[in-house]
Design a protein around this motif. Structure first.
Motif, mmCIF file in Angstrom:
data_model
loop_
_atom_site.group_PDB
_atom_site.id
_atom_site.type_symbol
_atom_site.label_atom_id
_atom_site.label_comp_id
_atom_site.label_asym_id
_atom_site.label_seq_id
_atom_site.Cartn_x
_atom_site.Cartn_y
_atom_site.Cartn_z
ATOM 1 N N VAL A 208 46.220 45.470 33.916
ATOM 2 C CA VAL A 208 45.036 44.865 34.502
ATOM 3 C C VAL A 208 43.899 45.881 34.494
ATOM 4 N N VAL A 209 42.803 45.514 33.825
ATOM 5 C CA VAL A 209 41.587 46.325 33.822
ATOM 6 C C VAL A 209 40.459 45.379 34.208
ATOM 7 N N HIS B 198 39.325 53.797 37.638
ATOM 8 C CA HIS B 198 40.221 54.372 38.644
ATOM 9 C C HIS B 198 41.471 53.509 38.727
ATOM 10 N N ARG B 199 42.640 54.160 38.681
ATOM 11 C CA ARG B 199 43.901 53.424 38.788
ATOM 12 C C ARG B 199 44.315 53.307 40.258
ATOM 13 N N GLU B 200 44.499 52.074 40.716
ATOM 14 C CA GLU B 200 44.926 51.809 42.083
ATOM 15 C C GLU B 200 46.430 52.085 42.242
ATOM 16 N N PRO B 201 46.913 52.211 43.477
ATOM 17 C CA PRO B 201 48.341 52.458 43.684
ATOM 18 C C PRO B 201 49.253 51.412 43.048
ATOM 19 N N ASP B 202 48.778 50.162 42.943
ATOM 20 C CA ASP B 202 49.607 49.114 42.335
ATOM 21 C C ASP B 202 49.501 49.078 40.821
ATOM 22 N N TYR C 34 38.626 43.168 40.873
ATOM 23 C CA TYR C 34 40.059 43.453 40.779
ATOM 24 C C TYR C 34 40.852 42.954 41.981
ATOM 25 N N GLN C 35 40.189 42.659 43.085
ATOM 26 C CA GLN C 35 40.887 42.155 44.268
ATOM 27 C C GLN C 35 40.827 40.633 44.393
ATOM 28 N N PRO D 20 41.477 36.750 44.440
ATOM 29 C CA PRO D 20 42.743 36.016 44.552
ATOM 30 C C PRO D 20 43.159 35.321 43.265
ATOM 31 N N GLY D 21 42.200 34.887 42.449
ATOM 32 C CA GLY D 21 42.555 34.247 41.189
ATOM 33 C C GLY D 21 43.261 35.201 40.234
ATOM 34 N N LEU D 22 42.773 36.426 40.158
ATOM 35 C CA LEU D 22 43.418 37.439 39.318
ATOM 36 C C LEU D 22 44.809 37.759 39.842
ATOM 37 N N ARG D 23 44.928 37.885 41.157
ATOM 38 C CA ARG D 23 46.228 38.207 41.738
ATOM 39 C C ARG D 23 47.238 37.081 41.513
#
Length: 250
Positions: free
Chosen positions: A31-32, A54-58, A11-12, A14-17
């Motif tokens: 985003v999952v 788990h849902r992140e702050p973003d 989930y972190q 760079p391509g996904l971001r």
């Protein structure tokens, strides 16, 4: 339009971001994605243990499972509303030829077939480049075109983008999958206690990589677009195998 994004790099990644940034104004994004790198997970599901999300702050939802787990959970109850399509990526490294059998990125897209709507797996054809801007812009273009010209419900597109600046990409090529030579030998080693351990060897080099293949397109500066199907039946062999079985009594 509601789009579900996933990947196999975590989930972190760079391509996904970069993909999130490129599509942010085009659709409502959910985003999952795996909580860590799950490259090579293919279509595996976690069946012997519970899966945690788990849902992140973003707002990104990280899952302690495979890419297929992520998409499967999302479309079978994790989300309040089903998305309209699935986009997987942007993967670090190409997913061409035989790679699609192992790729978690492609698996995330193919799991989207349960939605009955098009799904796209998109990869940057380089492990060295950290510039995903060209691939992200390609993804946005494809999504915009899908909105205007929807594809059949069972369509899965495998997209590989050369590691070039967007303005240097020559265009799009519709291609078949190429093929690699067999993998390099596995690597033997020992752990600190002297026990044997093994590393999977690198993927084989290009074998079937001539004109018309995804390898050839990317090598020549084009975005390779390959339509995939779930049915693995070799239809051309059905009659031959039928006769082969009949001959077992002769």
């Amino acid at each position: 339009m509601k789009i579900l994004l996933s990947n196999d790099d975590g989930y972190q990644a760079p391509g996904l971001r970069a993909l999130m940034g490129a599509l942010e104004g085009l659709a409502e994004l959910t985003v999952v994605a795996p909580d860590r790198n799950r490259s090579g997970a293919s279509n595996s599901l976690t069946l012997e243990s519970p899966i945690r999300a788990h849902r992140e702050p973003d707002g990104v939802i990280r899952v302690d499972g495979t890419p297929t787990d992520c998409v499967h959970l999302a479309i079978t109850g994790l989300l309040d509303e089903e998305p309209d399509m699935v986009i997987a990526g942007i993967n670090a490294g190409a997913n061409m030829g035989d790679d699609v059998l192992y790729s978690g990125t492609v698996a995330a897209a193919t799991e989207g077939r349960f939605l009955g709507l098009p799904a796209i797996a998109i990869s940057l054809a380089s492990f060295e480049s950290d510039d995903y801007s060209g691939a992200a812009r390609v993804a946005a273009e494809l999504i915009e075109h899908l909105v205007e010209r929807p594809l059949p419900a069972d369509t899965i597109l495998n997209v590989n983008v050369p590691a070039l600046a967007y303005d240097e990409i020559k265009g799009y090529k519709v291609c078949r999958l190429g093929a690699r030579h067999k993998s390099e030998p596995m690597i033997r080693a020992t752990d600190p206690r002297g026990r044997p351990i093994y590393w999977i060897g690198p993927a084989g080099g290009e074998q079937d990589a001539g004109p018309g293949t995804d390898f050839h397109a990317v090598r020549n500066g084009y975005v390779a677009v390959t339509p995939l199907q779930i049915d693995l039946t070799r239809h051309s062999s059905l009659d031959f195998i039928e006769k082969w079985l009949q001959d077992r009594h002769s």
